[in-house]
Scaffold this motif. Structure first.
Motif, PDB file in Angstrom:
ATOM      1  N   ALA A  48       0.830  -1.213   0.000  1.00 20.35           N
ATOM      2  CA  ALA A  48       0.000   0.000   0.000  1.00 20.35           C
ATOM      3  C   ALA A  48       0.861   1.258   0.000  1.00 20.35           C
ATOM      4  CB  ALA A  48      -0.920   0.000   1.228  1.00 20.35           C
ATOM      5  N   PHE A  49       1.949   1.238   0.776  1.00 18.62           N
ATOM      6  CA  PHE A  49       2.812   2.419   0.891  1.00 18.62           C
ATOM      7  C   PHE A  49       3.486   2.721  -0.445  1.00 18.62           C
ATOM      8  CE2 PHE A  49       6.564   4.809   2.382  1.00 18.62           C
ATOM      9  CZ  PHE A  49       5.932   5.738   3.186  1.00 18.62           C
ATOM     10  N   GLU A  50       3.851   1.673  -1.154  1.00 18.98           N
ATOM     11  CA  GLU A  50       4.480   1.872  -2.468  1.00 18.98           C
ATOM     12  C   GLU A  50       3.492   2.532  -3.421  1.00 18.98           C
ATOM     13  OE1 GLU A  50       5.777   1.171  -6.496  1.00 18.98           O
ATOM     14  OE2 GLU A  50       4.004   0.237  -5.624  1.00 18.98           O
ATOM     15  N   ARG A  51       2.227   2.095  -3.364  1.00 19.45           N
ATOM     16  CA  ARG A  51       1.188   2.695  -4.209  1.00 19.45           C
ATOM     17  C   ARG A  51       0.955   4.155  -3.839  1.00 19.45           C
ATOM     18  NH1 ARG A  51      -2.161  -0.094  -7.443  1.00 19.45           N
ATOM     19  NH2 ARG A  51      -1.058  -1.892  -8.241  1.00 19.45           N
ATOM     20  N   LEU A  52       0.923   4.394  -2.537  1.00 15.80           N
ATOM     21  CA  LEU A  52       0.692   5.742  -2.045  1.00 15.80           C
ATOM     22  C   LEU A  52       1.823   6.674  -2.481  1.00 15.80           C
ATOM     23  CD1 LEU A  52      -0.736   5.864   1.472  1.00 15.80           C
ATOM     24  CD2 LEU A  52       0.591   7.775   0.748  1.00 15.80           C
ATOM     25  N   LYS A  53       3.037   6.179  -2.405  1.00 11.36           N
ATOM     26  CA  LYS A  53       4.201   6.979  -2.763  1.00 11.36           C
ATOM     27  C   LYS A  53       4.226   7.246  -4.263  1.00 11.36           C
ATOM     28  CE  LYS A  53       9.230   6.513  -2.603  1.00 11.36           C
ATOM     29  NZ  LYS A  53       9.496   5.996  -3.924  1.00 11.36           N
ATOM     30  N   ARG A  54       3.851   6.212  -5.010  1.00 10.58           N
ATOM     31  CA  ARG A  54       3.875   6.351  -6.463  1.00 10.58           C
ATOM     32  C   ARG A  54       2.817   7.335  -6.945  1.00 10.58           C
ATOM     33  NH1 ARG A  54       2.047   1.473 -10.108  1.00 10.58           N
ATOM     34  NH2 ARG A  54       2.977   0.226  -8.466  1.00 10.58           N
ATOM     35  N   GLY A  55       1.641   7.326  -6.295  1.00  8.11           N
ATOM     36  CA  GLY A  55       0.550   8.210  -6.702  1.00  8.11           C
ATOM     37  C   GLY A  55       0.030   7.848  -8.081  1.00  8.11           C
ATOM     38  N   SER A  56      -0.884   8.639  -8.576  1.00  7.81           N
ATOM     39  CA  SER A  56      -1.436   8.385  -9.901  1.00  7.81           C
ATOM     40  C   SER A  56      -1.929   9.691 -10.477  1.00  7.81           C
ATOM     41  CB  SER A  56      -2.594   7.385  -9.794  1.00  7.81           C
ATOM     42  OG  SER A  56      -3.296   7.344 -11.012  1.00  7.81           O
ATOM     43  N   SER A  57      -1.629   9.909 -11.736  1.00  8.01           N
ATOM     44  CA  SER A  57      -2.055  11.171 -12.339  1.00  8.01           C
ATOM     45  C   SER A  57      -3.514  11.104 -12.797  1.00  8.01           C
ATOM     46  CB  SER A  57      -1.151  11.507 -13.517  1.00  8.01           C
ATOM     47  OG  SER A  57      -1.145  10.424 -14.413  1.00  8.01           O
ATOM     48  N   ASP A  58      -4.031   9.906 -13.042  1.00  7.11           N
ATOM     49  CA  ASP A  58      -5.391   9.838 -13.581  1.00  7.11           C
ATOM     50  C   ASP A  58      -6.401   9.184 -12.640  1.00  7.11           C
ATOM     51  OD1 ASP A  58      -4.197   7.410 -13.839  1.00  7.11           O
ATOM     52  OD2 ASP A  58      -5.251   6.873 -15.679  1.00  7.11           O
ATOM     53  N   LYS A  59      -5.940   8.617 -11.521  1.00  8.77           N
ATOM     54  CA  LYS A  59      -6.895   8.000 -10.593  1.00  8.77           C
ATOM     55  C   LYS A  59      -6.911   8.770  -9.279  1.00  8.77           C
ATOM     56  CE  LYS A  59      -6.841   3.225 -12.147  1.00  8.77           C
ATOM     57  NZ  LYS A  59      -5.631   2.498 -12.442  1.00  8.77           N
ATOM     58  N   THR A  80      19.012  -1.985  -2.070  1.00 10.25           N
ATOM     59  CA  THR A  80      19.517  -0.613  -2.180  1.00 10.25           C
ATOM     60  C   THR A  80      18.633   0.386  -1.417  1.00 10.25           C
ATOM     61  OG1 THR A  80      18.230  -0.064  -4.153  1.00 10.25           O
ATOM     62  CG2 THR A  80      20.375  -1.106  -4.524  1.00 10.25           C
ATOM     63  N   GLY A  81      17.657  -0.119  -0.691  1.00 16.10           N
ATOM     64  CA  GLY A  81      16.791   0.766   0.087  1.00 16.10           C
ATOM     65  C   GLY A  81      15.537   1.196  -0.649  1.00 16.10           C
ATOM     66  N   LYS A  82      15.379   0.726  -1.877  1.00 14.59           N
ATOM     67  CA  LYS A  82      14.213   1.116  -2.673  1.00 14.59           C
ATOM     68  C   LYS A  82      12.965   0.351  -2.188  1.00 14.59           C
ATOM     69  CE  LYS A  82      12.853   1.391  -7.525  1.00 14.59           C
ATOM     70  NZ  LYS A  82      11.997   0.317  -7.939  1.00 14.59           N
ATOM     71  N   ILE A  83      11.844   1.077  -2.110  1.00 20.07           N
ATOM     72  CA  ILE A  83      10.590   0.423  -1.739  1.00 20.07           C
ATOM     73  C   ILE A  83      10.024  -0.238  -2.987  1.00 20.07           C
ATOM     74  CG2 ILE A  83       8.255   0.735  -0.827  1.00 20.07           C
ATOM     75  CD1 ILE A  83       9.332   3.426   0.334  1.00 20.07           C
ATOM     76  N   SER A  84       9.826  -1.537  -2.904  1.00 15.95           N
ATOM     77  CA  SER A  84       9.185  -2.201  -4.041  1.00 15.95           C
ATOM     78  C   SER A  84       7.976  -2.943  -3.509  1.00 15.95           C
ATOM     79  CB  SER A  84      10.162  -3.162  -4.731  1.00 15.95           C
ATOM     80  OG  SER A  84      10.559  -4.170  -3.844  1.00 15.95           O
ATOM     81  N   PRO A  85       6.970  -3.162  -4.349  1.00 11.25           N
ATOM     82  CA  PRO A  85       5.768  -3.804  -3.833  1.00 11.25           C
ATOM     83  C   PRO A  85       6.097  -5.173  -3.236  1.00 11.25           C
ATOM     84  CG  PRO A  85       5.607  -3.412  -6.210  1.00 11.25           C
ATOM     85  CD  PRO A  85       6.937  -2.933  -5.774  1.00 11.25           C
TER      86      PRO A  85
END
Ligand SMILES: [Zn+2]
Length: 375
Positions: free
Chosen positions: A151-162, A201-206
């Motif tokens: 969920a946090f990855e989705r939140l961070k990524r955001g969405s331009s159309d949704k 590398t510290g990257k958040i991935s789903p």
């Protein structure tokens, strides 16, 4: 990165460090009529820029009319927000924390309903749906960290159309309502509050999870094609005695030709020119199927076949295909896509005394746990 998105990134992280972020979850689609009820409701109509506070119990009805199409021209528009400062909000029999938001879907003249809810509250209801609220708390904690990461990855990524981050469905993850939370799911969320998985590398991935791997987990690239940092396929014997038994079925040769042809067209921009199919020796843990059509070798992902025919025909991506008696025989293990955390394996590990960190490091050996926001 553009300045606007950089600003958003900064603002998001500043607030995320300070408090639990809220996640917007799509809970219903294509509604014609919406009724919500609650105590001391606050209603904001965004299209009219008006707000109203009611006292006592109040039922509010909305009709989803086509008028919004003319106003906006965007596919989705925030029409109204409703919250209750003193309690929960009901939509039908379901009760929600946080805010309910009504979106007008301008392409279909219907409404979508979104629940904007603090991420930790979301996790407490989700655990009961995606796992089981009565399972050992260390298994629930492992699931809490995986689901929070997703969920946090989705939140961070955001969405331009949704105007939402996640769907409450098997497409993303299934969340519940207020009364789905149990004492154990609340404990699992609280004792892991803010914790997420990050790659080497510290990257958040789903962080993906599934019901039962059946013997070996898969990497995201083996199932969906996209590479996610840090994933490994791990041998898991812990789910063998529980859940769905090994399964098998038959597919007619003609049907397989049609399925393979559709997969080739959809995912590989190719097609079968010769319908004489020959399946090469396969193993249950090969993620790809190798077959000859005439003298041409095609290699296709088994997960693409499963996407096409559905989980009733192919319950998992761990299966072996062979040709016998002019039929294609399919034998498989497990249930679900097979990537990341194996839920029934996590259950068994928790019963054997593993804590949630050990469970997570078994299924995500290269990932680390990090606190994304302070408790
Ligand atoms: Zn397993």
């Amino acid at each position: 990165m553009r300045t606007g998105s950089l600003l958003f990134f900064y603002l998001f992280f500043s607030s995320a460090q300070a408090a639990v972020p809220s996640v917007k979850v799509l809970i219903a689609k294509s509604l014609n009529h919406v009724q919500v009820e609650g105590m001391d409701l606050r209603k904001t109509i965004h299209t009219q820029k008006t707000s109203q506070q009611y006292s006592g119990k109040k039922l509010i009805s909305f009709k989803c009319r086509p008028g919004h199409k003319r106003v906006l021209g965007k596919q989705s528009l925030l029409v109204a927000s409703l919250s209750s400062p003193t309690g929960l909000i009901s939509w039908g029999k379901n009760k929600y924390q946080g805010e309910l938001q009504l979106l007008a879907d301008t392409s279909s003249n219907s409404c979508d309903l979104v629940n904007s809810i603090p991420l930790e509250a979301y996790i407490t209801t989700l655990l009961a749906k995606e796992m089981n609220g009565t399972w050992p708390v260390e298994a629930l904690k492992a699931q809490a960290v995986a689901a929070r990461t997703y969920a946090f990855e989705r939140l961070k990524r955001g969405s331009s159309d949704k105007l939402y981050h996640l769907e409450s469905s098997e497409k993303d993850q299934v969340s519940g309502t207020f009364f789905d939370a149990t004492e154990k799911t609340v404990m699992a969320s609280r004792e892991t509050e803010g914790e997420i998985l990050v790659g080497p590398t510290g990257k958040i991935s789903p962080a993906f999870f599934h019901s039962k791997c059946g013997g070996k987990t898969l990497r995201p690239d083996q199932v969906w094609g996209g590479v996610e940092e840090g994933y490994r396929s791990v041998n898991c014997t812990f789910c063998q005695k529980t859940g769905m038994k090994d399964w098998n079925g038959k597919i007619q040769n003609k049907k397989l030709i049609s399925m393979v042809d559709q997969v080739l067209k959809k995912y590989y921009s190719d097609q079968i020119a010769d319908s004489d199919l020959k399946i090469m020796p396969d193993s249950v843990h090969n993620s790809e199927l190798r077959l000859y059509a005439g003298d041409r070798l095609h290699i296709i992902k088994k997960s693409y076949l499963r996407n096409l025919v559905g989980r009733e025909v192919l319950p998992s991506n761990n299966f072996v295909m062979s040709m016998r008696d002019k039929h294609i025989h399919v034998e498989g293990q497990g249930y679900g896509h097979g990537v990341g955390l194996c839920q029934l394996g996590a259950l068994e590990l928790a019963k054997r005394g593993y804590d949630y960190r050990q469970i997570l490091s078994f299924y995500f050996p290269r990932h680390k746990i990090k606190t994304a926001y302070a408790p």
